[in-house]
Design an enzyme around this catalytic site. Sequence first.
Site, PDB file in Angstrom:
ATOM      1  N   HIS A   1      -0.067 -35.185  15.889  1.00  0.00           N
ATOM      2  CA  HIS A   1      -0.146 -35.379  17.341  1.00  0.00           C
ATOM      3  C   HIS A   1      -1.528 -34.944  17.812  1.00  0.00           C
ATOM      4  O   HIS A   1      -2.095 -33.996  17.305  1.00  0.00           O
ATOM      5  CB  HIS A   1       0.928 -34.547  18.058  1.00  0.00           C
ATOM      6  CG  HIS A   1       1.182 -35.010  19.457  1.00  0.00           C
ATOM      7  ND1 HIS A   1       0.407 -34.618  20.518  1.00  0.00           N
ATOM      8  CD2 HIS A   1       2.111 -35.851  19.948  1.00  0.00           C
ATOM      9  CE1 HIS A   1       0.853 -35.198  21.618  1.00  0.00           C
ATOM     10  NE2 HIS A   1       1.878 -35.952  21.307  1.00  0.00           N
TER      11      HIS A   1
ATOM     12  N   ASP B   1       8.775 -38.762  17.831  1.00  0.00           N
ATOM     13  CA  ASP B   1       9.256 -40.033  17.256  1.00  0.00           C
ATOM     14  C   ASP B   1       9.921 -39.882  15.904  1.00  0.00           C
ATOM     15  O   ASP B   1      10.519 -40.837  15.396  1.00  0.00           O
ATOM     16  CB  ASP B   1       8.067 -41.005  17.135  1.00  0.00           C
ATOM     17  CG  ASP B   1       7.552 -41.399  18.496  1.00  0.00           C
ATOM     18  OD1 ASP B   1       6.385 -41.095  18.801  1.00  0.00           O
ATOM     19  OD2 ASP B   1       8.337 -41.968  19.275  1.00  0.00           O
TER      20      ASP B   1
END
Length: 432
Positions: A308, A366
């Site tokens: 991320h 996700d």
Amino acid sequence: MAEKKLILNDPDSGKSAELPVRTGTTGPDAADISSLYREHGLFTYDPGFVSTASCRSDITFIDGDQGLLMYRGYSIEELAQHSTFLEVAYLSLYGELPKKTQLEEFTDSIRYHTMIHEALKSFFRGFHYDAHPMAMMTGVVGSLSAFYHDSLDITDARAQEIFAHRMIAKMPTIAACAYKHSIGQPFIYPRNDLAYCENFLHMLFAVPCEEYEVDPVAAQALDMLFILHADHEQNASTSTVRLAGSSGTNPYAAMAAGIACLWGPAHGGANEAVLNMLEEVGDVSQIPKYIEKAKDKNDPFRLMGFGHRVYKNYDPRATVIRGMCHKLLKRMGKENDPLFELALELEQRALNDDYFKEKKLYPNVDFYSGIIYKALGLQTNMFTVMFAIARTVGWVAHWQEMTNDPEQRIGRPRQIYTGPAQRKYVPLNKRG
Ligand code: SDX
């Protein structure tokens, strides 16, 4: 308190620049470089905007090192545990948790706007049955501007509010139509006697020939997933909505731009890519091979759902979703779901691998969400559509904040030019 300043000195030219430093409620300070080019003829360079604050915002805050995420000051963990998606939508739009009557009025307004214009349904029939649902979402949401001329005055507060309510209300209906079109089933109308997520599941899975009972466990899981995906400060799709909106374009068109950006596998498309990756890995014995592929610079394979830009610790949403997986799969009698087992093992192996530890690559939102969507009966190419429904709350809240921000101007970044120096035109007959 004296204003903080950043002093830049160039020893070669002896020139110096004093930049005001902006401070927020919490988080890093920001050097205000808006006068740098005008006063010093200098640009800053920051591909991917790793160190660039594009705006001031009151909506969401993320601390990537602490693994902290809060909407209007409330932690995502508390909101996931105690709130509902529509209450979070109200909080994001209006800045405060609603009182009982405010939440009732807001819920009624959203319920009132869930239907879509009958003419819109012909748009779906223009798509081939195997069109990706995100392609249909992008096209149909973009066309909403052709149906709603009354909310085109973007400076009018009531027009802004109607636009926000319409978007939040209609996204599930549009998504359900895209799904029904892809499986060749008739569209199901929204029902005013059902709550937001129940209504959506009913539009997805009901058929005209028999009653469909919504599973309350599935509806509750979906509501929490929507809370977790509602906003995430200046992510790529929200920044896209802000940039598109900064030109004064129709807000529905700005939403379509956000949907298009979210679709990418590096962003919201990752939940679909994670399921495809897990199915490609197949079983635990293949995990070492795929972890090596993910580490190999010459191999385009990446461990989808990992890493991320901001979180260099666990994504707090992934932690909540992981916990939900266990509970939901158990409630649905799928606790031995092979994909979930594989995901858990893959996560453990990656987290214990030096490459992932050194680069601070942790599971993000996700990594687990697709497993729940699959358990709810959704096909993989609908996963990013679910993300888009939830993120509509963040997109409309940021669009409204940007539109009403007195500092806001059209977004127009500069560049470092690396092309040819100026040169004379060579006529065709002289080019050899
Ligand atoms: C979302 O911004 C948001 O807030 C997004 C989001 C939201 O709510 O809006 O949180 C939602 O988009 C989550 C992210 C979903 N995407 C994925 O899971 C796709 C896989 N992840 C990567 O593509 C990547 O981690 C990103 C896109 C998420 C972040 O990219 P960055 O910050 O530009 O990091 P990078 O690509 O520069 O990677 C840094 C290093 C690189 O190695 P080096 O060049 O330094 O040697 O880490 C490596 C990368 O190769 N790396 C990975 C990896 N992610 C990064 N290596 C293997 N597998 C991965 N998943």
